[in-house]
Design a protein around this motif. Sequence first.
Motif, mmCIF file in Angstrom:
data_model
loop_
_atom_site.group_PDB
_atom_site.id
_atom_site.type_symbol
_atom_site.label_atom_id
_atom_site.label_comp_id
_atom_site.label_asym_id
_atom_site.label_seq_id
_atom_site.Cartn_x
_atom_site.Cartn_y
_atom_site.Cartn_z
ATOM 1 N N ALA A 15 0.849 -1.194 0.000
ATOM 2 C CA ALA A 15 0.000 0.000 0.000
ATOM 3 C C ALA A 15 0.878 1.235 0.000
ATOM 4 C CB ALA A 15 -0.903 -0.013 1.226
ATOM 5 N N GLY A 16 0.441 2.260 -0.752
ATOM 6 C CA GLY A 16 1.214 3.488 -0.860
ATOM 7 C C GLY A 16 2.245 3.478 -1.963
ATOM 8 N N SER A 17 2.366 2.356 -2.661
ATOM 9 C CA SER A 17 3.356 2.246 -3.735
ATOM 10 C C SER A 17 2.976 3.083 -4.940
ATOM 11 C CB SER A 17 3.487 0.785 -4.183
ATOM 12 O OG SER A 17 4.020 -0.031 -3.178
ATOM 13 N N GLU A 18 3.972 3.347 -5.774
ATOM 14 C CA GLU A 18 3.741 3.863 -7.112
ATOM 15 C C GLU A 18 3.781 2.678 -8.064
ATOM 16 O OE1 GLU A 18 6.618 6.932 -7.897
ATOM 17 O OE2 GLU A 18 5.365 8.451 -6.928
ATOM 18 N N VAL A 19 2.680 2.453 -8.748
ATOM 19 C CA VAL A 19 2.534 1.287 -9.614
ATOM 20 C C VAL A 19 2.697 1.729 -11.062
ATOM 21 C CG1 VAL A 19 1.025 -0.600 -10.300
ATOM 22 C CG2 VAL A 19 0.947 0.265 -7.948
ATOM 23 N N PRO A 20 3.672 1.174 -11.792
ATOM 24 C CA PRO A 20 3.869 1.587 -13.180
ATOM 25 C C PRO A 20 2.801 1.008 -14.110
ATOM 26 C CG PRO A 20 5.457 -0.114 -12.571
ATOM 27 C CD PRO A 20 4.704 0.225 -11.329
ATOM 28 N N VAL A 21 2.012 1.878 -14.702
ATOM 29 C CA VAL A 21 0.931 1.439 -15.587
ATOM 30 C C VAL A 21 1.482 0.753 -16.834
ATOM 31 C CG1 VAL A 21 -0.985 2.253 -17.021
ATOM 32 C CG2 VAL A 21 -0.686 3.172 -14.740
ATOM 33 N N GLY A 22 2.699 1.119 -17.229
ATOM 34 C CA GLY A 22 3.271 0.566 -18.447
ATOM 35 C C GLY A 22 3.502 -0.925 -18.444
ATOM 36 N N ARG A 23 3.401 -1.548 -17.286
ATOM 37 C CA ARG A 23 3.584 -3.000 -17.243
ATOM 38 C C ARG A 23 2.281 -3.750 -17.571
ATOM 39 N NH1 ARG A 23 5.304 -4.882 -11.362
ATOM 40 N NH2 ARG A 23 4.815 -6.934 -12.197
ATOM 41 N N PHE A 24 1.181 -3.003 -17.714
ATOM 42 C CA PHE A 24 -0.111 -3.620 -18.006
ATOM 43 C C PHE A 24 -0.595 -3.251 -19.412
ATOM 44 C CE2 PHE A 24 0.002 -2.432 -13.444
ATOM 45 C CZ PHE A 24 0.135 -3.701 -12.914
ATOM 46 N N ILE A 25 -1.674 -3.899 -19.835
ATOM 47 C CA ILE A 25 -2.285 -3.625 -21.142
ATOM 48 C C ILE A 25 -3.527 -2.752 -20.970
ATOM 49 C CG2 ILE A 25 -3.413 -4.665 -23.155
ATOM 50 C CD1 ILE A 25 -1.612 -7.139 -22.704
ATOM 51 N N ALA A 26 -4.466 -3.194 -20.175
ATOM 52 C CA ALA A 26 -5.727 -2.463 -19.957
ATOM 53 C C ALA A 26 -6.165 -2.668 -18.515
ATOM 54 C CB ALA A 26 -6.803 -2.950 -20.919
ATOM 55 N N SER B 275 -6.000 -7.880 -18.821
ATOM 56 C CA SER B 275 -6.309 -8.953 -19.764
ATOM 57 C C SER B 275 -5.301 -8.971 -20.896
ATOM 58 C CB SER B 275 -7.723 -8.789 -20.331
ATOM 59 O OG SER B 275 -8.057 -9.900 -21.136
ATOM 60 N N ARG B 276 -4.697 -10.132 -21.065
ATOM 61 C CA ARG B 276 -3.846 -10.340 -22.238
ATOM 62 C C ARG B 276 -4.694 -10.700 -23.453
ATOM 63 N NH1 ARG B 276 -2.240 -9.845 -17.226
ATOM 64 N NH2 ARG B 276 -3.120 -11.899 -16.885
ATOM 65 N N VAL B 277 -6.013 -10.741 -23.270
ATOM 66 C CA VAL B 277 -6.955 -11.023 -24.356
ATOM 67 C C VAL B 277 -7.448 -9.698 -24.935
ATOM 68 C CG1 VAL B 277 -9.144 -12.107 -24.966
ATOM 69 C CG2 VAL B 277 -7.637 -13.191 -23.282
ATOM 70 N N ARG B 278 -7.422 -9.585 -26.220
ATOM 71 C CA ARG B 278 -7.724 -8.334 -26.902
ATOM 72 C C ARG B 278 -9.120 -7.804 -26.533
ATOM 73 N NH1 ARG B 278 -6.937 -10.176 -31.764
ATOM 74 N NH2 ARG B 278 -4.681 -9.877 -31.552
ATOM 75 N N ASP B 279 -9.159 -6.519 -26.157
ATOM 76 C CA ASP B 279 -10.408 -5.784 -25.903
ATOM 77 C C ASP B 279 -11.243 -6.382 -24.775
ATOM 78 O OD1 ASP B 279 -9.813 -4.025 -28.031
ATOM 79 O OD2 ASP B 279 -10.748 -5.385 -29.479
ATOM 80 N N TRP B 280 -10.608 -7.099 -23.847
ATOM 81 C CA TRP B 280 -11.350 -7.734 -22.763
ATOM 82 C C TRP B 280 -12.485 -8.604 -23.302
ATOM 83 C CZ3 TRP B 280 -10.483 -8.301 -17.641
ATOM 84 C CH2 TRP B 280 -9.548 -7.469 -17.029
ATOM 85 N N ASP B 281 -12.293 -9.201 -24.477
ATOM 86 C CA ASP B 281 -13.311 -10.044 -25.098
ATOM 87 C C ASP B 281 -13.210 -11.442 -24.490
ATOM 88 O OD1 ASP B 281 -15.136 -11.348 -26.693
ATOM 89 O OD2 ASP B 281 -13.884 -11.283 -28.518
ATOM 90 N N ILE B 282 -13.740 -11.586 -23.283
ATOM 91 C CA ILE B 282 -13.522 -12.833 -22.549
ATOM 92 C C ILE B 282 -14.822 -13.483 -22.112
ATOM 93 C CG2 ILE B 282 -11.221 -12.209 -21.726
ATOM 94 C CD1 ILE B 282 -12.497 -11.446 -19.052
ATOM 95 N N ARG B 283 -14.758 -14.792 -22.077
ATOM 96 C CA ARG B 283 -15.728 -15.618 -21.375
ATOM 97 C C ARG B 283 -14.955 -16.380 -20.303
ATOM 98 N NH1 ARG B 283 -18.935 -17.754 -26.797
ATOM 99 N NH2 ARG B 283 -19.605 -15.675 -27.498
ATOM 100 N N LEU B 284 -15.625 -17.249 -19.570
ATOM 101 C CA LEU B 284 -14.963 -17.884 -18.438
ATOM 102 C C LEU B 284 -13.698 -18.628 -18.857
ATOM 103 C CD1 LEU B 284 -15.003 -18.462 -15.415
ATOM 104 C CD2 LEU B 284 -16.419 -20.475 -15.892
ATOM 105 N N VAL B 285 -13.759 -19.373 -19.953
ATOM 106 C CA VAL B 285 -12.569 -20.138 -20.354
ATOM 107 C C VAL B 285 -11.405 -19.222 -20.721
ATOM 108 C CG1 VAL B 285 -13.787 -22.218 -21.083
ATOM 109 C CG2 VAL B 285 -13.438 -20.345 -22.736
ATOM 110 N N ASP B 286 -11.709 -18.047 -21.259
ATOM 111 C CA ASP B 286 -10.646 -17.125 -21.665
ATOM 112 C C ASP B 286 -9.939 -16.528 -20.457
ATOM 113 O OD1 ASP B 286 -11.326 -17.275 -24.530
ATOM 114 O OD2 ASP B 286 -13.137 -16.208 -23.921
ATOM 115 N N THR B 287 -10.720 -16.068 -19.469
ATOM 116 C CA THR B 287 -10.085 -15.465 -18.302
ATOM 117 C C THR B 287 -9.346 -16.512 -17.489
ATOM 118 O OG1 THR B 287 -10.388 -14.042 -16.374
ATOM 119 C CG2 THR B 287 -12.193 -15.533 -16.884
ATOM 120 N N VAL B 288 -9.875 -17.721 -17.391
ATOM 121 C CA VAL B 288 -9.159 -18.783 -16.677
ATOM 122 C C VAL B 288 -7.818 -19.067 -17.347
ATOM 123 C CG1 VAL B 288 -9.158 -21.271 -16.214
ATOM 124 C CG2 VAL B 288 -11.159 -19.889 -15.621
#
Length: 259
Positions: free
Chosen positions: A91-102, A142-155
């Motif tokens: 808690a209180g950290s600076e989190v680099p957004v560049g390590r994520f996609i969305a 999400s490493r899946v494009r545009d958060w286009d996910i169903r349960l199997v995709d997010t798992v």
Amino acid sequence: MARQQQLAEVAEALLQAYDTREPVAPPRALIGDLDLDDAYRIQRLQEEAVTGAGRRVVGRKIGLTSPAMQRQLGVDNPDFGFVTDDLVFAAGSEVPVGRFIAPRVEPELAFVLGSDLRAGATLADAREAVDTVHPAVEIIDSRVRDWDIRLVDTVADNASCGAVILGSAIDVPLDRLTEVTAGMSVGGAAAGTGTGADVMGDPLAPLAWLAGVLGEQGVALRAGEIVLTGSFCAAAPVVAGESVDVDYGPYGRLSAAFV
């Protein structure tokens, strides 16, 4: 193509997306008859790869445990993923957004186990196994494009785990977790509220559920592991320059800045 090779190729594509920040097609589109067992196999292949590279699994995250999150992502079952040591921020950290996609953020509670928890665990067993309770924010991504996910995709995509922001232990009675409230703001604007009762009726219920699911795979939840049991409300997007702040009422606040 052999089934195992198909699963391995999807696992590798998802792993590469962490480095390239280029999302991939939904796993269900890459393997047309992908089922939940296959999706967890893809996840396990990634876990084996990252631990083989020297990262350490420090716990698990459970997702899709609240009606709000199930509605938001269009699913009707919980899921789980693994959390490695390099994904945990204080808690209180600076989190680099560049390590994520969305990235999106969720207010949660995290539990550090004081004893092992195995298949067949009841809610009472889960309560007995908890050592400490912590406010937490999960960063889902999400490493899946545009958060286009169903349960199997997010798992397959490690339950859309991005990172965890973990606060210090709080003194909250374990039989009153349903009454814990969380009000989240992002960039100074209200972004969601909820209570512990919104998480499968009790934030410890997903812990017992996970013990059972992992137990079927011959895996136990171990003493010392961190387990996040799901969001109190729908997730909110976050960008560089914003902060997330969660007010847990009498149990304090948790904040972090995104840079």
